[in-house]
Write a protein that holds these residues in place. Structure first.
Motif, PDB file in Angstrom:
ATOM      1  N   TYR A 170      -0.716 -10.830  -6.432  1.00 46.60           N
ATOM      2  CA  TYR A 170      -1.205  -9.651  -7.141  1.00 46.60           C
ATOM      3  C   TYR A 170      -0.171  -8.522  -7.208  1.00 46.60           C
ATOM      4  N   SER A 171       0.766  -8.477  -6.267  1.00 48.05           N
ATOM      5  CA  SER A 171       1.699  -7.350  -6.216  1.00 48.05           C
ATOM      6  C   SER A 171       3.152  -7.757  -6.411  1.00 48.05           C
ATOM      7  N   LEU A 172       3.649  -8.645  -5.562  1.00 45.45           N
ATOM      8  CA  LEU A 172       5.085  -8.921  -5.540  1.00 45.45           C
ATOM      9  C   LEU A 172       5.573  -9.703  -6.759  1.00 45.45           C
ATOM     10  N   LYS A 173       4.646 -10.323  -7.506  1.00 44.06           N
ATOM     11  CA  LYS A 173       5.033 -10.990  -8.743  1.00 44.06           C
ATOM     12  C   LYS A 173       5.025 -10.016  -9.923  1.00 44.06           C
ATOM     13  N   ASN A 174       4.624  -8.765  -9.641  1.00 35.12           N
ATOM     14  CA  ASN A 174       4.501  -7.755 -10.686  1.00 35.12           C
ATOM     15  C   ASN A 174       5.822  -7.001 -10.852  1.00 35.12           C
ATOM     16  N   VAL A 175       6.291  -6.887 -12.082  1.00 32.43           N
ATOM     17  CA  VAL A 175       7.580  -6.246 -12.351  1.00 32.43           C
ATOM     18  C   VAL A 175       7.565  -4.778 -11.916  1.00 32.43           C
ATOM     19  N   GLU A 176       6.467  -4.071 -12.211  1.00 31.17           N
ATOM     20  CA  GLU A 176       6.382  -2.645 -11.861  1.00 31.17           C
ATOM     21  C   GLU A 176       6.481  -2.435 -10.358  1.00 31.17           C
ATOM     22  N   VAL A 177       5.840  -3.322  -9.604  1.00 31.86           N
ATOM     23  CA  VAL A 177       5.882  -3.207  -8.140  1.00 31.86           C
ATOM     24  C   VAL A 177       7.295  -3.510  -7.640  1.00 31.86           C
ATOM     25  N   LYS A 178       7.953  -4.501  -8.209  1.00 33.70           N
ATOM     26  CA  LYS A 178       9.328  -4.826  -7.820  1.00 33.70           C
ATOM     27  C   LYS A 178      10.253  -3.630  -8.024  1.00 33.70           C
ATOM     28  N   ILE A 179      10.099  -2.947  -9.177  1.00 30.84           N
ATOM     29  CA  ILE A 179      10.921  -1.773  -9.471  1.00 30.84           C
ATOM     30  C   ILE A 179      10.627  -0.662  -8.464  1.00 30.84           C
ATOM     31  N   ALA A 180       9.330  -0.468  -8.140  1.00 26.91           N
ATOM     32  CA  ALA A 180       8.946   0.577  -7.181  1.00 26.91           C
ATOM     33  C   ALA A 180       9.488   0.288  -5.791  1.00 26.91           C
ATOM     34  N   ILE A 181       9.506  -1.004  -5.414  1.00 28.19           N
ATOM     35  CA  ILE A 181      10.039  -1.374  -4.097  1.00 28.19           C
ATOM     36  C   ILE A 181      11.543  -1.096  -4.035  1.00 28.19           C
ATOM     37  N   LYS A 182      12.258  -1.413  -5.104  1.00 28.55           N
ATOM     38  CA  LYS A 182      13.707  -1.153  -5.143  1.00 28.55           C
ATOM     39  C   LYS A 182      13.989   0.353  -5.036  1.00 28.55           C
ATOM     40  N   LYS A 183      13.174   1.166  -5.724  1.00 30.87           N
ATOM     41  CA  LYS A 183      13.327   2.621  -5.647  1.00 30.87           C
ATOM     42  C   LYS A 183      13.110   3.109  -4.207  1.00 30.87           C
ATOM     43  N   MET A 243       0.831  -1.200   0.000  1.00 27.35           N
ATOM     44  CA  MET A 243       0.000   0.000   0.000  1.00 27.35           C
ATOM     45  C   MET A 243       0.870   1.257   0.000  1.00 27.35           C
ATOM     46  N   ALA A 244       1.944   1.241   0.786  1.00 26.46           N
ATOM     47  CA  ALA A 244       2.852   2.389   0.869  1.00 26.46           C
ATOM     48  C   ALA A 244       3.587   2.600  -0.451  1.00 26.46           C
ATOM     49  N   VAL A 245       4.031   1.495  -1.062  1.00 24.54           N
ATOM     50  CA  VAL A 245       4.756   1.585  -2.331  1.00 24.54           C
ATOM     51  C   VAL A 245       3.858   2.171  -3.425  1.00 24.54           C
ATOM     52  N   ILE A 246       2.632   1.664  -3.526  1.00 26.02           N
ATOM     53  CA  ILE A 246       1.704   2.145  -4.549  1.00 26.02           C
ATOM     54  C   ILE A 246       1.346   3.610  -4.315  1.00 26.02           C
ATOM     55  N   LYS A 247       1.206   3.985  -3.058  1.00 25.48           N
ATOM     56  CA  LYS A 247       0.846   5.370  -2.722  1.00 25.48           C
ATOM     57  C   LYS A 247       1.952   6.350  -3.096  1.00 25.48           C
ATOM     58  N   THR A 248       3.214   5.953  -2.900  1.00 25.40           N
ATOM     59  CA  THR A 248       4.336   6.889  -3.098  1.00 25.40           C
ATOM     60  C   THR A 248       4.854   6.920  -4.525  1.00 25.40           C
ATOM     61  N   ASP A 249       4.567   5.892  -5.332  1.00 26.74           N
ATOM     62  CA  ASP A 249       5.077   5.852  -6.705  1.00 26.74           C
ATOM     63  C   ASP A 249       3.983   6.300  -7.672  1.00 26.74           C
ATOM     64  N   SER A 250       4.179   7.414  -8.334  1.00 27.36           N
ATOM     65  CA  SER A 250       3.162   7.983  -9.231  1.00 27.36           C
ATOM     66  C   SER A 250       2.898   7.091 -10.441  1.00 27.36           C
ATOM     67  N   HIS A 251       3.878   6.252 -10.818  1.00 30.34           N
ATOM     68  CA  HIS A 251       3.690   5.353 -11.955  1.00 30.34           C
ATOM     69  C   HIS A 251       2.647   4.266 -11.669  1.00 30.34           C
ATOM     70  N   LEU A 252       2.358   4.054 -10.416  1.00 30.64           N
ATOM     71  CA  LEU A 252       1.419   3.000 -10.026  1.00 30.64           C
ATOM     72  C   LEU A 252       0.027   3.551  -9.715  1.00 30.64           C
ATOM     73  N   HIS A 253      -0.225   4.800 -10.060  1.00 22.08           N
ATOM     74  CA  HIS A 253      -1.536   5.396  -9.815  1.00 22.08           C
ATOM     75  C   HIS A 253      -2.472   5.089 -10.985  1.00 22.08           C
ATOM     76  N   THR A 254      -2.778   3.812 -11.136  1.00 26.87           N
ATOM     77  CA  THR A 254      -3.656   3.333 -12.197  1.00 26.87           C
ATOM     78  C   THR A 254      -4.789   2.528 -11.560  1.00 26.87           C
ATOM     79  N   PRO A 255      -5.879   2.259 -12.320  1.00 29.39           N
ATOM     80  CA  PRO A 255      -7.010   1.509 -11.745  1.00 29.39           C
ATOM     81  C   PRO A 255      -6.616   0.179 -11.123  1.00 29.39           C
ATOM     82  N   MET A 256      -5.710  -0.569 -11.771  1.00 25.51           N
ATOM     83  CA  MET A 256      -5.324  -1.879 -11.243  1.00 25.51           C
ATOM     84  C   MET A 256      -4.725  -1.760  -9.842  1.00 25.51           C
ATOM     85  N   TYR A 257      -3.829  -0.802  -9.672  1.00 26.52           N
ATOM     86  CA  TYR A 257      -3.180  -0.651  -8.371  1.00 26.52           C
ATOM     87  C   TYR A 257      -4.097   0.026  -7.360  1.00 26.52           C
TER      88      TYR A 257
END
Length: 257
Positions: free
Chosen positions: A243-256, A1-15
């Motif tokens: 739903y999240s940790l297998k997602n490449v975009e989420v992995k990149i956001a977590i590393k950031k 939830m924190a990762v999706i909230k802080t990364d603007s690239h993840l502000h999409t309907p799916m996330y």
């Protein structure tokens, strides 16, 4: 939830739906685990009737809302993969908020419909629940009141919410898989199919075990308790992984982060 909230690239309907699903998962675990920990630490295995009703009511609310959010997520993926040209128009921010608020409202309605009739019941003893938490199938047999109205309400709402959510999800994923099979790249097809199959497995386990548990008569067996653990603890544990940790975009956001 924190990762999706802080990364603007993840502000999409799916996330957006993933954040809501994560919220319900945290809420679901919080309904039962604190009381269970208290019982294990203090060896005091009692719960008040009002506390039992609260557990049952919150369980109905969260399970119903989560089922509806899973349906919304399946529709979102269906729109994105099967109708990509109109996806942005269909899954607008307002529509996503509407679906989420509607899920919560229907969840509250289902909870009240099932919980309030419990207030009419009289309990003559014994007062021993063969379970690690208060759930409707284990509480009803303890009553010496006619249970037909309660059972009919429970059956009706389970059919409406259970099958009303499960079949649209399966329909969406069937359409998605049919589109995936047309992908020319073998690696892309395998990757997309792996993700969808994981979703289908988790959703199926959640619905089949949950609805099956509530439709079958309670026996107090170990198997019932294991099944209950599956949909109340295992599924909320698997959701963020699949739903999240297998997602490449989420992995990149977590590393950031």
């Amino acid at each position: 939830m924190a990762v999706i909230k802080t990364d603007s690239h993840l502000h999409t309907p799916m996330y957006f739906f993933l954040v809501n699903l994560s919220f319900f998962d945290v809420f679901y675990s919080s309904v039962m685990v604190p009381k269970l920990v208290q019982i294990l630490l203090t060896k005091n295995k009692t719960i008040s009737f009002s506390g039992c009703l609260v557990q049952i009511g919150l369980t109905f609310f969260i399970a119903s809302s989560e089922a509806l959010v899973l349906s919304a997520m399946a529709y979102d993926r269906y729109s994105a993969i099967c109708n990509p040209l109109v996806y942005v128009m269909v899954m607008s921010k307002q529509f996503c908020v509407f679906l989420t608020c509607g899920s919560c409202l229907l969840g509250v309605t289902n909870s009240l419909i099932n919980t309030l009739p419990l207030l009419r019941l009289h309990f003559c003893g014994p007062y021993f629940i063969h379970h690690y938490s208060c759930e409707m199938p284990e509480l009803l047999p303890l009553s010496c009141t006619d249970l037909f109205p309660n059972k009919m309400i429970l059956f009706t709402t389970l059919v409406i919410f259970g099958f009303g959510c499960f079949f649209p999800i399966m329909f969406s994923y069937t359409k998605i898989i049919s589109v995936i099979l047309k992908i020319s790249s073998a690696s892309g097809r395998r990757k997309a199919f792996s993700t969808c199959s994981s979703h289908v497995i988790v959703v199926t386990l959640f619905f089949v075990t949950g609805v099956g548990q509530y439709l079958s008569p309670a026996t107090g067996s170990i198997l019932e308790q294991v099944i209950s653990l599956q949909y109340s603890i295992v599924t909320p544990l698997l959701n963020p992984i699949i739903y999240s940790l297998k997602n490449v975009e989420v992995k990149i956001a977590i590393k950031k982060m």
